[in-house]
Design a protein around this motif. Structure first.
Motif, PDB file in Angstrom:
ATOM      1  N   ARG A  11       0.704  -1.055  -0.094  1.00  0.00           N
ATOM      2  CA  ARG A  11      -0.227  -0.065  -0.136  1.00  0.00           C
ATOM      3  C   ARG A  11       0.777   1.264  -0.119  1.00  0.00           C
ATOM      4  O   ARG A  11       0.567   2.440  -0.701  1.00  0.00           O
ATOM      5  CB  ARG A  11      -1.214  -0.079   1.321  1.00  0.00           C
ATOM      6  N   ALA A  12       2.042   1.239   0.749  1.00  0.00           N
ATOM      7  CA  ALA A  12       2.976   2.372   0.761  1.00  0.00           C
ATOM      8  C   ALA A  12       3.566   2.659  -0.402  1.00  0.00           C
ATOM      9  O   ALA A  12       3.780   3.824  -0.845  1.00  0.00           O
ATOM     10  CB  ALA A  12       3.780   2.254   1.854  1.00  0.00           C
ATOM     11  N   ALA A  13       3.648   1.821  -1.494  1.00  0.00           N
ATOM     12  CA  ALA A  13       4.402   1.762  -2.660  1.00  0.00           C
ATOM     13  C   ALA A  13       3.272   2.015  -3.781  1.00  0.00           C
ATOM     14  O   ALA A  13       3.730   2.855  -4.713  1.00  0.00           O
ATOM     15  CB  ALA A  13       4.974   0.566  -2.986  1.00  0.00           C
ATOM     16  N   LEU A  14       2.043   2.056  -3.524  1.00  0.00           N
ATOM     17  CA  LEU A  14       1.031   2.411  -4.488  1.00  0.00           C
ATOM     18  C   LEU A  14       0.715   4.107  -4.452  1.00  0.00           C
ATOM     19  O   LEU A  14       0.855   4.385  -3.559  1.00  0.00           O
ATOM     20  CB  LEU A  14      -0.461   1.480  -4.127  1.00  0.00           C
ATOM     21  N   PRO A  15       0.583   4.458  -5.788  1.00  0.00           N
ATOM     22  CA  PRO A  15       0.367   5.803  -5.794  1.00  0.00           C
ATOM     23  C   PRO A  15      -0.855   6.260  -5.339  1.00  0.00           C
ATOM     24  O   PRO A  15      -1.905   5.568  -5.060  1.00  0.00           O
ATOM     25  CB  PRO A  15       0.431   6.260  -7.267  1.00  0.00           C
ATOM     26  N   THR A  16      -1.007   7.221  -4.615  1.00  0.00           N
ATOM     27  CA  THR A  16      -2.165   7.785  -3.754  1.00  0.00           C
ATOM     28  C   THR A  16      -3.168   8.395  -4.930  1.00  0.00           C
ATOM     29  O   THR A  16      -4.283   8.691  -4.611  1.00  0.00           O
ATOM     30  CB  THR A  16      -1.920   8.737  -2.702  1.00  0.00           C
ATOM     31  N   SER A  17      -2.793   8.947  -6.004  1.00  0.00           N
ATOM     32  CA  SER A  17      -3.419   9.510  -7.099  1.00  0.00           C
ATOM     33  C   SER A  17      -3.219   9.153  -8.421  1.00  0.00           C
ATOM     34  O   SER A  17      -1.995   8.456  -8.414  1.00  0.00           O
ATOM     35  CB  SER A  17      -3.275  11.190  -7.022  1.00  0.00           C
ATOM     36  N   ALA A  18      -3.908   9.479  -9.320  1.00  0.00           N
ATOM     37  CA  ALA A  18      -3.624   9.045 -10.653  1.00  0.00           C
ATOM     38  C   ALA A  18      -2.580   9.672 -11.134  1.00  0.00           C
ATOM     39  O   ALA A  18      -2.307  10.643 -10.756  1.00  0.00           O
ATOM     40  CB  ALA A  18      -4.767   9.312 -11.581  1.00  0.00           C
ATOM     41  N   PRO A  19      -1.612   8.854 -11.903  1.00  0.00           N
ATOM     42  CA  PRO A  19      -0.204   9.608 -12.364  1.00  0.00           C
ATOM     43  C   PRO A  19      -0.723  10.484 -13.609  1.00  0.00           C
ATOM     44  O   PRO A  19      -1.763  10.660 -14.076  1.00  0.00           O
ATOM     45  CB  PRO A  19       0.236   8.460 -13.141  1.00  0.00           C
ATOM     46  N   ALA A  20       0.175  11.542 -13.294  1.00  0.00           N
ATOM     47  CA  ALA A  20      -0.070  12.714 -14.090  1.00  0.00           C
ATOM     48  C   ALA A  20       0.072  12.547 -15.647  1.00  0.00           C
ATOM     49  O   ALA A  20       0.879  11.538 -16.126  1.00  0.00           O
ATOM     50  CB  ALA A  20       0.869  13.875 -13.916  1.00  0.00           C
ATOM     51  N   ALA A  21      -0.766  13.182 -16.701  1.00  0.00           N
ATOM     52  CA  ALA A  21      -0.549  12.784 -18.067  1.00  0.00           C
ATOM     53  C   ALA A  21       0.995  13.036 -18.368  1.00  0.00           C
ATOM     54  O   ALA A  21       1.380  14.193 -18.016  1.00  0.00           O
ATOM     55  CB  ALA A  21      -1.547  13.623 -18.614  1.00  0.00           C
ATOM     56  N   SER A  22       1.483  12.139 -18.962  1.00  0.00           N
ATOM     57  CA  SER A  22       2.700  12.350 -19.551  1.00  0.00           C
ATOM     58  C   SER A  22       2.928  13.468 -20.676  1.00  0.00           C
ATOM     59  O   SER A  22       2.133  13.473 -21.409  1.00  0.00           O
ATOM     60  CB  SER A  22       3.488  10.955 -19.949  1.00  0.00           C
ATOM     61  N   THR A  23       3.872  14.382 -20.408  1.00  0.00           N
ATOM     62  CA  THR A  23       4.104  15.232 -21.566  1.00  0.00           C
ATOM     63  C   THR A  23       5.208  14.688 -22.666  1.00  0.00           C
ATOM     64  O   THR A  23       6.274  14.288 -21.586  1.00  0.00           O
ATOM     65  CB  THR A  23       4.331  16.586 -20.880  1.00  0.00           C
ATOM     66  N   PRO A  24       5.191  15.066 -23.584  1.00  0.00           N
ATOM     67  CA  PRO A  24       6.434  14.503 -24.610  1.00  0.00           C
ATOM     68  C   PRO A  24       7.644  15.423 -24.010  1.00  0.00           C
ATOM     69  O   PRO A  24       7.427  16.586 -23.730  1.00  0.00           O
ATOM     70  CB  PRO A  24       5.906  14.796 -26.006  1.00  0.00           C
ATOM     71  N   SER A  25       8.764  14.821 -24.138  1.00  0.00           N
ATOM     72  CA  SER A  25      10.037  15.592 -23.827  1.00  0.00           C
ATOM     73  C   SER A  25      10.335  16.533 -24.973  1.00  0.00           C
ATOM     74  O   SER A  25      11.342  17.410 -24.822  1.00  0.00           O
ATOM     75  CB  SER A  25      11.256  14.709 -23.239  1.00  0.00           C
ATOM     76  N   THR A  26      10.051  15.935 -26.228  1.00  0.00           N
ATOM     77  CA  THR A  26      10.420  16.944 -27.406  1.00  0.00           C
ATOM     78  C   THR A  26       9.226  17.245 -28.019  1.00  0.00           C
ATOM     79  O   THR A  26       8.254  16.737 -27.881  1.00  0.00           O
ATOM     80  CB  THR A  26      10.826  16.063 -28.428  1.00  0.00           C
ATOM     81  N   PRO A  27       9.228  18.614 -28.091  1.00  0.00           N
ATOM     82  CA  PRO A  27       7.932  19.390 -28.859  1.00  0.00           C
ATOM     83  C   PRO A  27       7.640  18.728 -30.110  1.00  0.00           C
ATOM     84  O   PRO A  27       8.554  18.311 -30.903  1.00  0.00           O
ATOM     85  CB  PRO A  27       8.251  20.940 -28.763  1.00  0.00           C
ATOM     86  N   LEU A  28       6.417  18.960 -30.319  1.00  0.00           N
ATOM     87  CA  LEU A  28       5.994  18.628 -31.818  1.00  0.00           C
ATOM     88  C   LEU A  28       6.432  19.539 -32.660  1.00  0.00           C
ATOM     89  O   LEU A  28       6.780  20.733 -32.543  1.00  0.00           O
ATOM     90  CB  LEU A  28       4.417  18.609 -31.720  1.00  0.00           C
ATOM     91  N   LEU A  29       6.616  19.148 -33.869  1.00  0.00           N
ATOM     92  CA  LEU A  29       6.967  20.045 -35.137  1.00  0.00           C
ATOM     93  C   LEU A  29       6.113  20.939 -35.327  1.00  0.00           C
ATOM     94  O   LEU A  29       4.942  20.925 -35.330  1.00  0.00           O
ATOM     95  CB  LEU A  29       7.183  19.017 -36.507  1.00  0.00           C
ATOM     96  N   ASN A  30       6.626  22.531 -35.233  1.00  0.00           N
ATOM     97  CA  ASN A  30       5.655  23.546 -35.320  1.00  0.00           C
ATOM     98  C   ASN A  30       6.653  24.593 -35.791  1.00  0.00           C
ATOM     99  O   ASN A  30       8.090  24.521 -36.062  1.00  0.00           O
ATOM    100  CB  ASN A  30       5.302  24.029 -34.137  1.00  0.00           C
ATOM    101  N   GLY A  31       6.297  25.750 -36.310  1.00  0.00           N
ATOM    102  CA  GLY A  31       6.810  26.883 -36.477  1.00  0.00           C
ATOM    103  C   GLY A  31       8.159  27.379 -36.023  1.00  0.00           C
ATOM    104  O   GLY A  31       9.152  27.557 -36.501  1.00  0.00           O
ATOM    105  N   GLN A  32       7.831  27.426 -34.418  1.00  0.00           N
ATOM    106  CA  GLN A  32       8.976  27.726 -33.687  1.00  0.00           C
ATOM    107  C   GLN A  32      10.076  26.906 -33.692  1.00  0.00           C
ATOM    108  O   GLN A  32      11.257  27.272 -33.847  1.00  0.00           O
ATOM    109  CB  GLN A  32       8.400  27.764 -32.221  1.00  0.00           C
ATOM    110  N   VAL A  33       9.907  25.588 -33.645  1.00  0.00           N
ATOM    111  CA  VAL A  33      10.785  24.380 -33.729  1.00  0.00           C
ATOM    112  C   VAL A  33      11.827  24.655 -34.960  1.00  0.00           C
ATOM    113  O   VAL A  33      12.952  24.436 -35.044  1.00  0.00           O
ATOM    114  CB  VAL A  33      10.364  22.962 -33.582  1.00  0.00           C
ATOM    115  N   ILE A  34      10.782  24.835 -36.138  1.00  0.00           N
ATOM    116  CA  ILE A  34      11.575  24.888 -37.552  1.00  0.00           C
ATOM    117  C   ILE A  34      12.282  26.186 -37.399  1.00  0.00           C
ATOM    118  O   ILE A  34      13.543  26.185 -37.930  1.00  0.00           O
ATOM    119  CB  ILE A  34      10.700  24.703 -38.604  1.00  0.00           C
TER     120      ILE A  34
END
Length: 161
Positions: A11-34
């Motif tokens: 029980r101590a090892a189980l998360p107490t809340s739902a995991p946060a939605a994962s965010t990509p570490s690399t941004p999606l291709l867009n004008g700023q990245v280009i």
């Protein structure tokens, strides 16, 4: 169905809340990245060109002549690739002629023009190998396809504006 009770340690090892939605570490291709990639690469390119005294646009004009395009072909190439007008393309061709890099109505590269073009092409090839050489081929193919699509759409947008 019988409920299974977890031990206190589990029980101590189980998360107490739902995991946060994962965010990509690399941004999606867009004008700023280009744009950021473009400006980083352009800064490298401009430093490579600095010794030749050419601007980027002049180097593209020199390359068009090096590829064997006649004056009309070079003008068409420059207007399409650099998104400049015909008069600006003609000025570029005159500038590289005035610098002694091309000659004749054809035009063709002078010995000096060949030397400058070859030195820049070699420097670009060496730099490209350092920038892209160790990227997986599949990633490079995907990036090339995505950028080709974006370029096609941007050209269509320019035609619309």
């Amino acid at each position: 169905m019988t409920a299974v009770s977890a031990s206190p340690a589990t029980r101590a090892a189980l998360p107490t809340s739902a995991p946060a939605a994962s965010t990509p570490s690399t941004p999606l291709l867009n004008g700023q990245v280009i744009g950021i990639a473009y400006h980083a690469i352009a800064a490298v390119r401009d430093r490579l060109l600095a010794g030749s005294g050419l601007t980027f646009h002049q180097s593209v004009a020199l390359n068009a002549v090096s590829d064997g395009l006649d004056r009309d072909g070079a003008v068409g190439y420059l207007t399409a690739k650099l998104k400049i007008g015909e008069s600006a393309a003609l000025v570029l061709l005159d500038e590289i002629a005035d610098a002694g890099l091309v000659e004749g109505a054809g035009p063709s590269l002078t010995d000096r023009g060949e030397s400058v073009e070859r030195a820049f092409a070699d420097a670009v090839a060496e730099t490209a190998e350092r920038l892209y050489g160790d990227l997986p081929e599949a990633d490079r193919e995907i990036a090339a396809r995505a950028l080709a699509h974006v370029t096609t759409r941007a050209n269509a947008e320019l035609d619309r504006l």
